[in-house]
Write an enzyme that holds these catalytic residues in place. Structure first.
Site, short mmCIF file in Angstrom:
data_model
loop_
_atom_site.label_atom_id
_atom_site.label_comp_id
_atom_site.label_asym_id
_atom_site.label_seq_id
_atom_site.Cartn_x
_atom_site.Cartn_y
_atom_site.Cartn_z
N SER A 141 0.83 -1.20 0.00
CA SER A 141 0.00 0.00 0.00
C SER A 141 0.87 1.25 0.00
CB SER A 141 -0.95 -0.04 1.21
OG SER A 141 -0.23 -0.22 2.42
N ASP A 196 3.44 12.22 8.98
CA ASP A 196 2.08 12.64 9.33
C ASP A 196 1.45 11.77 10.41
OD1 ASP A 196 1.79 10.28 7.95
OD2 ASP A 196 0.58 11.10 6.33
N HIS A 216 2.66 7.71 7.73
CA HIS A 216 3.61 7.48 6.63
C HIS A 216 5.03 7.81 7.11
CE1 HIS A 216 -0.26 8.06 4.40
NE2 HIS A 216 0.18 6.90 3.93
#
Length: 256
Positions: free
Chosen positions: A14, A187, A190
């Site tokens: 992902s 963040d 990530h």
């Protein structure tokens, strides 16, 4: 297709995979480490869960391909572990289904060739406070907690033990740093360059310790076109040349 043919390492997952070539990401670092040794191929899909991954397995990894990867590094779990939305929409996948999906991925990859190797990355932790502050108002409420991440990480590790698949415990590795919550994320979820370095270190450690023949650790792999040449830079004696094929001084971290 270009030659010479090198071993192919595929990164499948992902957003942590898709973004792995950005901002000092772990994919770009592996590509540097394995330059002239293996080709790092990116198959990362922002926002995906394991349910979507199994839908495209045959397209991303066709069984009839004339060339199969030497190594596939797989990461799914962060999006699966998000809490379910009341609408039924969203990336959440129940834990039992997540385990089933990851097993299907492993079985498919193992079926590609007798020489393929697979490494799973477990679900990393998150900085919940930072994530809440950085989440856009465009999204409905996101339920992403460390408790859920831990459940999915542990389930992934347990599955890998059962299937004899190598696994990197990202959940534990990141939290070995005292400042992991601030240092390892951009963040809250990530990865920063520091967070990516943790993954690189753990992947290299796994490759070094793996009892695989031939070894896929970078120091054990041949370097392409590494022979001495009269066209190399001339040494201080003015009579010989210096072969730069194995130089690594440009790296800020000297990886092992």
């Amino acid at each position: 297709m270009v030659g010479p043919l090198r071993p192919q390492f595929v990164l499948f997952g992902s957003s942590i995979v898709q973004l792995s070539f950005s901002n000092g990401g772990w994919g770009s670092t592996l590509a540097d480490i394995y330059s002239r040794k293996a080709d790092i191929v990116l198959r990362g899909y922002y926002g995906w869960n394991s349910r979507r991954a199994i839908q495209v397995l045959d397209e991303v990894f066709p069984k009839d391909s004339s060339v199969q990867p030497s190594l596939v590094i797989v990461y799914f779990g962060g999006n699966d572990s998000m809490g379910p939305h009341s609408s039924g929409l969203g990336p959440h996948v129940p834990l039992s289904e997540y385990v089933d999906n990851m097993e299907k991925i492993a079985l498919h990859l193992k079926s590609l060739s007798k020489t393929i190797h697979v490494i799973f990355l477990s679900c990393p932790p998150v900085n919940e406070a930072k994530l809440r502050k950085s989440t856009s108002s465009n999204f409905s409420e996101l339920v992403r907690t460390n408790a859920l991440c831990r459940e999915y990480s542990e389930a992934c590790i347990e599955l890998c033990k059962k299937m004899d698949v190598k696994v990197v415990d990202i959940w534990s590795a990141m939290q070995k740093r005292e400042d992991w919550m601030n240092a390892c994320f951009t963040d809250g979820v990530h990865l920063s360059a520091e967070g990516s370095n943790v993954i690189v270190e753990e992947i290299l450690k796994t490759l070094k310790e793996a009892d695989w023949t031939p070894s896929l650790h970078w120091l054990s792999m041949p370097t392409e076109f590494a022979e001495d040449s009269n066209y190399d830079l001339v040494a201080a004696d003015g009579k010989t040349t210096i072969n730069p094929s194995e130089w690594t001084f440009h790296r800020s971290i000297q990886w092992e």
